[in-house]
Design a protein around this motif. Structure first.
Motif, mmCIF file in Angstrom:
data_model
loop_
_atom_site.group_PDB
_atom_site.id
_atom_site.type_symbol
_atom_site.label_atom_id
_atom_site.label_comp_id
_atom_site.label_asym_id
_atom_site.label_seq_id
_atom_site.Cartn_x
_atom_site.Cartn_y
_atom_site.Cartn_z
ATOM 1 N N ASN A 56 50.990 43.154 52.014
ATOM 2 C CA ASN A 56 51.654 44.446 52.140
ATOM 3 C C ASN A 56 50.656 45.599 52.232
ATOM 4 O O ASN A 56 50.910 46.605 52.898
ATOM 5 N N PHE A 57 49.499 45.423 51.579
ATOM 6 C CA PHE A 57 48.447 46.452 51.608
ATOM 7 C C PHE A 57 47.101 45.727 51.673
ATOM 8 O O PHE A 57 46.431 45.536 50.662
ATOM 9 N N PRO A 58 46.691 45.298 52.864
ATOM 10 C CA PRO A 58 45.544 44.385 53.031
ATOM 11 C C PRO A 58 44.180 45.078 52.900
ATOM 12 O O PRO A 58 43.487 45.325 53.884
ATOM 13 N N ASP A 59 43.800 45.327 51.653
ATOM 14 C CA ASP A 59 42.532 46.004 51.371
ATOM 15 C C ASP A 59 41.414 44.959 51.321
ATOM 16 O O ASP A 59 40.998 44.518 50.248
ATOM 17 N N HIS A 60 40.930 44.552 52.476
ATOM 18 C CA HIS A 60 39.917 43.503 52.567
ATOM 19 C C HIS A 60 38.607 43.898 51.901
ATOM 20 O O HIS A 60 37.968 43.087 51.236
ATOM 21 N N LYS A 61 38.214 45.131 52.064
ATOM 22 C CA LYS A 61 36.919 45.569 51.544
ATOM 23 C C LYS A 61 36.860 45.477 50.025
ATOM 24 O O LYS A 61 35.863 45.018 49.452
ATOM 25 N N SER A 62 37.908 45.891 49.346
ATOM 26 C CA SER A 62 37.911 45.848 47.878
ATOM 27 C C SER A 62 37.872 44.415 47.369
ATOM 28 O O SER A 62 37.172 44.105 46.397
ATOM 29 N N LEU A 63 38.619 43.522 48.033
ATOM 30 C CA LEU A 63 38.571 42.120 47.636
ATOM 31 C C LEU A 63 37.197 41.534 47.922
ATOM 32 O O LEU A 63 36.655 40.757 47.128
ATOM 33 N N GLU A 64 36.600 41.918 49.022
ATOM 34 C CA GLU A 64 35.251 41.461 49.353
ATOM 35 C C GLU A 64 34.244 41.918 48.304
ATOM 36 O O GLU A 64 33.305 41.183 47.964
ATOM 37 N N ASN A 65 34.423 43.126 47.765
ATOM 38 C CA ASN A 65 33.532 43.613 46.704
ATOM 39 C C ASN A 65 33.552 42.684 45.497
ATOM 40 O O ASN A 65 32.510 42.421 44.883
ATOM 41 N N VAL A 66 34.747 42.205 45.152
ATOM 42 C CA VAL A 66 34.871 41.284 44.017
ATOM 43 C C VAL A 66 34.150 39.977 44.327
ATOM 44 O O VAL A 66 33.397 39.451 43.497
ATOM 45 N N VAL A 67 34.371 39.455 45.534
ATOM 46 C CA VAL A 67 33.719 38.206 45.937
ATOM 47 C C VAL A 67 32.201 38.335 45.843
ATOM 48 O O VAL A 67 31.511 37.458 45.312
ATOM 49 N N ARG A 68 31.669 39.440 46.322
ATOM 50 C CA ARG A 68 30.218 39.640 46.335
ATOM 51 C C ARG A 68 29.643 39.822 44.933
ATOM 52 O O ARG A 68 28.454 39.597 44.714
ATOM 53 N N SER A 69 30.467 40.197 43.995
ATOM 54 C CA SER A 69 29.968 40.429 42.630
ATOM 55 C C SER A 69 30.062 39.196 41.747
ATOM 56 O O SER A 69 29.568 39.207 40.611
ATOM 57 N N VAL A 70 30.676 38.133 42.235
ATOM 58 C CA VAL A 70 30.997 36.996 41.374
ATOM 59 C C VAL A 70 29.751 36.363 40.760
ATOM 60 O O VAL A 70 29.688 36.153 39.542
ATOM 61 N N PHE A 71 28.756 36.021 41.571
ATOM 62 C CA PHE A 71 27.568 35.354 41.042
ATOM 63 C C PHE A 71 26.898 36.184 39.957
ATOM 64 O O PHE A 71 26.637 35.692 38.843
ATOM 65 N N ASP A 72 26.612 37.438 40.260
ATOM 66 C CA ASP A 72 25.890 38.274 39.293
ATOM 67 C C ASP A 72 26.727 38.533 38.044
ATOM 68 O O ASP A 72 26.182 38.591 36.930
ATOM 69 N N SER A 73 28.015 38.675 38.213
ATOM 70 C CA SER A 73 28.878 38.896 37.054
ATOM 71 C C SER A 73 28.964 37.644 36.187
ATOM 72 O O SER A 73 28.837 37.704 34.957
#
Length: 249
Positions: A56-73
């Motif tokens: 309904n609200f496809p915010d790809h960039k914000s979800l991508e931010n989470v993906v990119r932070s997974v290892f370091d987090s």
């Protein structure tokens, strides 16, 4: 906090994964993981793209931010410079993830004959459950078959990798560890042969959860090849040969 560097270990179970982790983790700046949850975390994140709220609200960039932070987090509290993450990273989805996140990845692949692997499993499982247990290991989407797919994909790729034979790890331990550190461009330090169970940040294996108490037991009395009895019938031995040819030929 200094950014960590990530490397990847993929191997079939019963190939010396835990032994290798214990040896590499003697280095104060290296931590090699147990079986990693990260692929499952990434898969869950990507499943969110099918969620009604995301569609309904496809915010790809914000979800991508989470993906990119997974290892370091995930590894933020690990006191080391280098993390060697163990999982079936060669599987297509997993490989695409880390190739998106990092450049010039390096893979450690452990190699051991399949008949030795299955006999090792058979030696630690209950006698009245051996045949069913071994057959179950070869079902789709087990740790064993996922790593078969992972290794096959890596062996067919041009990814930067080093193949470590289980026999070399046991019989030529220091030279083998030195080769791994050289491959990873990490300062080599000789290993100590007085071993302890795998302990990362005071977390240990709870093998009762997999119904085999000694699944990840390290023999603390030294490193040596231990002769395994043969528990495999002719059909299973033929299957082992097929898998070896599939992976390494």
């Amino acid at each position: 906090m200094t950014a960590k560097e990530y490397f990847f270990l993929t191997a079939l179970p019963r190939c010396g994964n835990t032994l290798l982790a214990v040896l590499l983790n003697q280095h104060e700046n290296v931590k090699t993981t147990a079986n990693s949850l990260l692929p499952e975390i990434f898969n869950s994140l990507f499943l969110l793209r099918r969620d009604e709220k995301f569609l309904n609200f496809p915010d790809h960039k914000s979800l991508e931010n989470v993906v990119r932070s997974v290892f370091d987090s995930y590894y933020s509290h690990w006191d080391c410079d280098y993390v060697i993450d163990r999982s079936s990273w060669g599987q297509e989805f997993n490989l695409n993830i880390i190739n998106t996140l990092f450049n010039k990845n390096k893979f450690i692949i452990l190699k051991r004959p399949m008949k030795e692997i299955l006999n090792s499993f058979a030696s630690i499982c209950k006698e009245d459950n051996r045949s069913k247990y071994l057959e179950g290991l070869l079902n789709k989407n087990t740790v064993l078959t996922n790593n078969i797919e992972s290794i096959k994909n890596l062996m067919s790729s041009d990814e930067d990798k080093i193949i470590i034979n289980y026999k070399d790890l046991v019989e030529n331990t220091n030279d083998t560890v030195k080769n791994i550190f050289n491959f990873l461009n990490i300062e080599y330090k000789p290993v100590e042969y007085k071993l302890q169970q795998l302990n990362i940040n005071n977390v240990l294996y709870e093998d009762k959860q997999c119904n085999i108490d000694d699944m990840h037991l390290i023999h603390e009395d030294g490193i040596q090849l231990r002769k395994e009895s043969n528990f495999l019938n002719k059909d299973m031995l033929n299957k082992c040969e097929e898998i070896d040819n599939y992976l390494w030929s």
